[in-house]
Design an enzyme around this catalytic site. Structure first.
Site, PDB file in Angstrom:
ATOM      1  N   ASN A   9       0.867  -1.190   0.000  1.00 35.18           N
ATOM      2  CA  ASN A   9       0.000   0.000   0.000  1.00 35.18           C
ATOM      3  C   ASN A   9       0.898   1.233   0.000  1.00 35.18           C
ATOM      4  OD1 ASN A   9      -1.846   2.020   0.434  1.00 35.18           O
ATOM      5  ND2 ASN A   9      -2.306   1.439   2.563  1.00 35.18           N
ATOM      6  N   LYS A  11       0.026   4.269  -0.274  1.00 32.85           N
ATOM      7  CA  LYS A  11      -0.632   5.465   0.292  1.00 32.85           C
ATOM      8  C   LYS A  11      -0.431   6.657  -0.659  1.00 32.85           C
ATOM      9  CE  LYS A  11       0.062   3.483   4.808  1.00 32.85           C
ATOM     10  NZ  LYS A  11       0.045   3.685   6.244  1.00 32.85           N
ATOM     11  N   HIS A  95      -9.603   1.361   5.010  1.00 38.35           N
ATOM     12  CA  HIS A  95      -8.321   1.561   5.687  1.00 38.35           C
ATOM     13  C   HIS A  95      -8.513   2.554   6.830  1.00 38.35           C
ATOM     14  CE1 HIS A  95      -4.178   2.689   6.464  1.00 38.35           C
ATOM     15  NE2 HIS A  95      -3.823   1.575   5.841  1.00 38.35           N
ATOM     16  N   GLU A  97      -6.838   4.943   7.779  1.00 34.71           N
ATOM     17  CA  GLU A  97      -6.565   6.351   7.436  1.00 34.71           C
ATOM     18  C   GLU A  97      -7.764   6.982   6.726  1.00 34.71           C
ATOM     19  OE1 GLU A  97      -2.852   5.655   5.465  1.00 34.71           O
ATOM     20  OE2 GLU A  97      -1.866   5.291   7.386  1.00 34.71           O
ATOM     21  N   GLU A 165      -5.538  -4.757  10.774  1.00 38.32           N
ATOM     22  CA  GLU A 165      -4.557  -3.681  10.879  1.00 38.32           C
ATOM     23  C   GLU A 165      -4.834  -2.869  12.144  1.00 38.32           C
ATOM     24  OE1 GLU A 165      -2.402  -2.717   7.043  1.00 38.32           O
ATOM     25  OE2 GLU A 165      -3.987  -1.258   7.316  1.00 38.32           O
ATOM     26  N   GLY A 171       2.195   2.571  10.712  1.00 37.64           N
ATOM     27  CA  GLY A 171       2.841   3.843  10.383  1.00 37.64           C
ATOM     28  C   GLY A 171       4.024   4.196  11.269  1.00 37.64           C
ATOM     29  N   SER A 213       3.444  -2.124  10.430  1.00 41.28           N
ATOM     30  CA  SER A 213       4.895  -2.137  10.652  1.00 41.28           C
ATOM     31  C   SER A 213       5.560  -3.457  10.253  1.00 41.28           C
ATOM     32  CB  SER A 213       5.215  -1.804  12.112  1.00 41.28           C
ATOM     33  OG  SER A 213       4.725  -0.519  12.442  1.00 41.28           O
TER      34      SER A 213
HETATM   35  C1  PEP Z   1      -0.834   0.409   6.396  1.00 40.22           C
HETATM   36  O1  PEP Z   1      -1.098   1.575   6.694  1.00 40.22           O
HETATM   37  O2  PEP Z   1      -1.610  -0.264   5.713  1.00 40.22           O
HETATM   38  C2  PEP Z   1       0.422  -0.149   6.910  1.00 40.22           C
HETATM   39  C3  PEP Z   1       0.459  -1.416   7.107  1.00 40.22           C
HETATM   40  O3  PEP Z   1       1.449   0.726   7.134  1.00 40.22           O
HETATM   41  P1  PEP Z   1       2.923   0.395   7.715  1.00 40.22           P
HETATM   42  O4  PEP Z   1       3.369  -0.905   7.129  1.00 40.22           O
HETATM   43  O5  PEP Z   1       3.738   1.544   7.253  1.00 40.22           O
HETATM   44  O6  PEP Z   1       2.776   0.322   9.200  1.00 40.22           O
END
Ligand code: PEP
Length: 253
Positions: A9, A11, A95, A97, A165, A171, A213
């Site tokens: 992803n 973003k 998601h 966000e 998630e 993030g 992460s």
């Molecule tokens: C995400 O926002 O879908 C995500 C998994 O981000 P990150 O891997 O950067 O934590």
């Protein structure tokens, strides 16, 4: 055994389409021989047209969101049909966000229905903001799933994935990644919710992926001891070298 699926992803990155092409090109070049996994890359809408031809067969195109309707007076929205016509096969919906920008479970449910109805594969994201000792967060996840999938027909479930998630693990401000135990427990919990909603046969077939992460060092254990069916990778999917290492690790299992 079904192939593990690794979803990147991007973003709202990278800042220009040239860089998007470079990243996509490196990922495609580095993943050509990886036959045992499925790979999905989700660039911003604006880059789909340019990343699509680079992605070719091995790396499948995904989108990060879509609207629910076919066409009409919805300024700024992008329909499921539109992304499908650009070669998109998967779409992330719900998601955290986007939820933080105001998307409700009701809207997410409409988007899930709209995307499934045109044959897109939907990655429905769920996850709690924080945990509590009394387990209230489990009710929160359950409600995100049951509302997000309200009135969705059983027959559509073959095109559904659920991404766990937890917001606290996502993030650069993440507290820490989820533990393997967290991932295993919540995958089982999500499967139970799906079985209660749709029955054993259909519910157990829905892949559950983990995101939050994920990196080169922890990806293996989520897929092995955590029993995740795949990974949703944010930051590390923009770093082709690291993303390819994650893909190679998954391919070795
Ligand atoms: C995400 O926002 O879908 C995500 C998994 O981000 P990150 O891997 O950067 O934590």
């Amino acid at each position: 055994m079904a192939k593990k699926i690794i979803i990147g992803n991007w973003k709202m990155n990278p800042v220009d389409v040239k860089e998007a092409e470079v990243i996509a090109g490196k990922i495609v070049a580095g993943s050509d021989s990886l036959k045992k996994i499925s790979i999905v890359v989700c660039p911003p809408f604006q880059y789909l047209e340019r990343v699509g031809p680079i992605a070719k067969k091995k790396v499948v195109l995904g989108a990060q969101d879509c609207f629910f309707g076919g066409k009409g007076p919805y300024t700024g929205e992008v329909s499921p049909e539109m992304i499908k016509s650009m070669g998109v096969k998967y779409v992330i919906i719900g998601h955290s966000e986007r939820r933080a920008l105001g998307e409700s479970d009701e809207l997410i449910n409409k988007k899930v229905g709209g995307a499934l109805s045109v044959g897109l594969k939907v990655i429905l994201c769920v996850g709690e903001r924080s945990r509590d000792d009394s387990g209230e967060f489990l009710n929160f996840i359950k409600s995100q799933i049951s509302q997000g999938l309200d009135k969705i027909k059983k027959s559509r479930l073959k095109n559904l994935l659920v991404a766990y998630e937890p917001i606290w693990a996502i993030g650069k401000d993440a507290l820490h990644p989820a533990t393997v135990q967290d991932v295993l427990e919540i995958s089982i919990f999500i499967k139970k919710v799906l079985v209660d909603l749709f029955g054993r046969e259909e519910g157990l077939k829905v892949p559950i992926v983990y995101g939050g992460s994920v990196d080169v060092n922890n990806c293996r254990e989520f897929l092995t001891d955590g029993q995740a069916d795949g990974l949703l990778v944010g930051r590390e999917s923009l770093n082709p070298e690291n993303f390819i290492k994650i893909l190679k690790t998954a391919n070795e299992l």
